[in-house]
Motif scaffolding. Structure first.
Motif, PDB file in Angstrom:
ATOM      1  N   LYS A   1       0.732  -1.350  -0.076  1.00  0.00           N
ATOM      2  CA  LYS A   1       0.072  -0.076   0.038  1.00  0.00           C
ATOM      3  C   LYS A   1       0.826   1.101   0.048  1.00  0.00           C
ATOM      4  CE  LYS A   1      -4.061  -2.143   2.560  1.00  0.00           C
ATOM      5  NZ  LYS A   1      -4.778  -2.244   3.500  1.00  0.00           N
ATOM      6  N   ASP A   2       0.357   2.326  -0.690  1.00  0.00           N
ATOM      7  CA  ASP A   2       1.130   3.434  -0.909  1.00  0.00           C
ATOM      8  C   ASP A   2       0.810   3.954   0.542  1.00  0.00           C
ATOM      9  OD1 ASP A   2       2.277   5.442  -3.119  1.00  0.00           O
ATOM     10  OD2 ASP A   2       1.688   6.566  -1.430  1.00  0.00           O
ATOM     11  N   ILE A   3       1.811   4.778   0.997  1.00  0.00           N
ATOM     12  CA  ILE A   3       1.671   5.330   2.411  1.00  0.00           C
ATOM     13  C   ILE A   3       1.082   6.811   2.388  1.00  0.00           C
ATOM     14  CG2 ILE A   3       3.759   7.103   2.460  1.00  0.00           C
ATOM     15  CD1 ILE A   3       4.635   6.073   5.229  1.00  0.00           C
ATOM     16  N   ALA A   4       0.803   7.393   1.019  1.00  0.00           N
ATOM     17  CA  ALA A   4       0.158   8.498   1.183  1.00  0.00           C
ATOM     18  C   ALA A   4      -0.943   8.353  -0.227  1.00  0.00           C
ATOM     19  CB  ALA A   4       1.072   9.670   0.873  1.00  0.00           C
TER      20      ALA A   4
ATOM     21  N   ILE B   1      -3.619   8.301  -3.032  1.00  0.00           N
ATOM     22  CA  ILE B   1      -4.221   9.434  -3.836  1.00  0.00           C
ATOM     23  C   ILE B   1      -5.622   8.892  -4.603  1.00  0.00           C
ATOM     24  CG2 ILE B   1      -2.316  10.813  -4.238  1.00  0.00           C
ATOM     25  CD1 ILE B   1      -2.437   9.784  -7.321  1.00  0.00           C
ATOM     26  N   ALA B   2      -5.903   7.496  -4.119  1.00  0.00           N
ATOM     27  CA  ALA B   2      -7.118   7.083  -4.517  1.00  0.00           C
ATOM     28  C   ALA B   2      -7.656   6.057  -3.371  1.00  0.00           C
ATOM     29  CB  ALA B   2      -7.184   6.285  -5.756  1.00  0.00           C
ATOM     30  N   LYS B   3      -8.893   5.662  -3.547  1.00  0.00           N
ATOM     31  CA  LYS B   3      -9.423   4.632  -2.368  1.00  0.00           C
ATOM     32  C   LYS B   3      -8.210   3.618  -2.276  1.00  0.00           C
ATOM     33  CE  LYS B   3     -13.980   3.578  -0.819  1.00  0.00           C
ATOM     34  NZ  LYS B   3     -15.294   3.807  -1.189  1.00  0.00           N
ATOM     35  N   VAL B   4      -8.268   2.635  -3.634  1.00  0.00           N
ATOM     36  CA  VAL B   4      -7.070   1.777  -3.506  1.00  0.00           C
ATOM     37  C   VAL B   4      -5.882   2.270  -4.175  1.00  0.00           C
ATOM     38  CG1 VAL B   4      -6.323  -0.405  -4.303  1.00  0.00           C
ATOM     39  CG2 VAL B   4      -8.763  -0.101  -3.665  1.00  0.00           C
ATOM     40  N   HIS B   5      -4.767   2.569  -3.453  1.00  0.00           N
ATOM     41  CA  HIS B   5      -3.449   2.671  -4.137  1.00  0.00           C
ATOM     42  C   HIS B   5      -2.413   1.956  -3.722  1.00  0.00           C
ATOM     43  CE1 HIS B   5      -0.602   6.659  -4.819  1.00  0.00           C
ATOM     44  NE2 HIS B   5      -0.276   5.505  -5.517  1.00  0.00           N
ATOM     45  N   LEU B   6      -1.784   1.225  -4.649  1.00  0.00           N
ATOM     46  CA  LEU B   6      -0.800   0.243  -4.423  1.00  0.00           C
ATOM     47  C   LEU B   6       0.426   0.496  -5.193  1.00  0.00           C
ATOM     48  CD1 LEU B   6      -3.239  -2.959  -4.576  1.00  0.00           C
ATOM     49  CD2 LEU B   6      -2.253  -1.975  -2.402  1.00  0.00           C
ATOM     50  N   LEU B   7       1.532  -0.063  -4.805  1.00  0.00           N
ATOM     51  CA  LEU B   7       2.812   0.082  -5.621  1.00  0.00           C
ATOM     52  C   LEU B   7       3.359  -1.224  -5.841  1.00  0.00           C
ATOM     53  CD1 LEU B   7       4.477   2.952  -3.345  1.00  0.00           C
ATOM     54  CD2 LEU B   7       3.372   3.188  -5.647  1.00  0.00           C
ATOM     55  N   CYS B   8       3.488  -1.520  -7.067  1.00  0.00           N
ATOM     56  CA  CYS B   8       4.120  -2.805  -7.535  1.00  0.00           C
ATOM     57  C   CYS B   8       5.689  -2.661  -7.840  1.00  0.00           C
ATOM     58  CB  CYS B   8       3.428  -3.616  -8.598  1.00  0.00           C
ATOM     59  SG  CYS B   8       4.111  -4.971  -9.039  1.00  0.00           S
TER      60      CYS B   8
ATOM     61  N   SER C   1      -4.091 -10.392 -12.466  1.00  0.00           N
ATOM     62  CA  SER C   1      -4.633 -11.760 -11.802  1.00  0.00           C
ATOM     63  C   SER C   1      -5.262 -11.381 -10.398  1.00  0.00           C
ATOM     64  CB  SER C   1      -3.730 -12.825 -12.133  1.00  0.00           C
ATOM     65  OG  SER C   1      -2.501 -12.607 -11.202  1.00  0.00           O
ATOM     66  N   LEU C   2      -4.286 -10.283  -9.820  1.00  0.00           N
ATOM     67  CA  LEU C   2      -4.714 -10.125  -8.293  1.00  0.00           C
ATOM     68  C   LEU C   2      -5.855  -9.092  -8.102  1.00  0.00           C
ATOM     69  CD1 LEU C   2      -1.362  -9.854  -6.384  1.00  0.00           C
ATOM     70  CD2 LEU C   2      -2.803 -11.729  -6.545  1.00  0.00           C
ATOM     71  N   ALA C   3      -6.001  -8.272  -9.481  1.00  0.00           N
ATOM     72  CA  ALA C   3      -7.126  -7.167  -9.464  1.00  0.00           C
ATOM     73  C   ALA C   3      -8.447  -7.588  -8.631  1.00  0.00           C
ATOM     74  CB  ALA C   3      -7.091  -6.455 -10.649  1.00  0.00           C
TER      75      ALA C   3
ATOM     76  N   ILE D   1      -0.600   1.434  -8.690  1.00  0.00           N
ATOM     77  CA  ILE D   1      -2.043   0.982  -9.061  1.00  0.00           C
ATOM     78  C   ILE D   1      -3.063   1.614  -8.298  1.00  0.00           C
ATOM     79  CG2 ILE D   1      -3.280  -1.187  -8.939  1.00  0.00           C
ATOM     80  CD1 ILE D   1      -0.643  -2.715  -8.344  1.00  0.00           C
ATOM     81  N   LEU D   2      -4.030   2.217  -9.154  1.00  0.00           N
ATOM     82  CA  LEU D   2      -4.987   3.187  -8.582  1.00  0.00           C
ATOM     83  C   LEU D   2      -6.155   2.729  -8.907  1.00  0.00           C
ATOM     84  CD1 LEU D   2      -3.418   6.379 -10.102  1.00  0.00           C
ATOM     85  CD2 LEU D   2      -3.161   5.709  -7.497  1.00  0.00           C
ATOM     86  N   GLY D   3      -7.036   2.773  -7.984  1.00  0.00           N
ATOM     87  CA  GLY D   3      -8.612   2.353  -8.112  1.00  0.00           C
ATOM     88  C   GLY D   3      -9.254   2.286  -7.039  1.00  0.00           C
TER      89      GLY D   3
END
Ligand code: 5GP
Ligand code: ZN
Length: 111
Positions: free
Chosen positions: A29-32, A34-41, A70-72, A102-104
């Motif tokens: 998970k991104d520490i800050a 900018i969307a309800k789901v904000h991940l970093l790969c 596949s994880l989305a 990854i934003l969504g």
């Protein structure tokens, strides 16, 4: 890279909220957000820019994209998501270790 924050996260030296990990990549998970789901790969191997891709890294980037797809559904991204790779200062890249945002989790604006 000793000083790289994402290398430290990948090595477990800095805590993160991991949602996926294997031998070559990490999603957290991104520490800050900018969307309800904000991940970093991020790849576990340190490199900063797409201009540093080679054959092995190209293949790895492909596997990262396939893993995200596949994880989305299990990450709250079943209605769609946006992938962003910032490259360089003008794009606002602040961490110089390649990463896919990854934003969504909501309807994203496109302005
Ligand atoms: P960039 O601007 O380089 O494309 O994105 C870097 C991202 O990393 C930013 O969205 C920022 O919030 C995130 N970030 C920076 N430091 C940390 C950290 O220590 N932990 C986590 N989880 N995210 C971080
Ligand atoms: Zn790094």
């Amino acid at each position: 890279m000793e000083t790289c924050i994402f290398c430290k996260i990948a090595a477990g030296e800095i805590p993160s909220s991991k949602v996926y990990e294997d031998g070559e990549m990490l999603i957290f998970k991104d520490i800050a957000p900018i969307a309800k789901v904000h991940l970093l790969c991020v790849p576990k191997e340190h490199f900063a820019y797409l201009s540093e891709l080679n054959g092995a890294r190209e293949a790895l980037l492909g596997r990262m994209m396939a893993k995200i797809a596949s994880l989305a559904p299990s990450l709250g991204l079943e209605d769609g998501y946006r992938l962003v790779i910032n490259q360089g200062e003008s794009a606002g890249q602040t961490v110089h270790h390649l990463h896919i945002h990854i934003l969504g989790g909501e309807t994203l604006k496109w302005e």
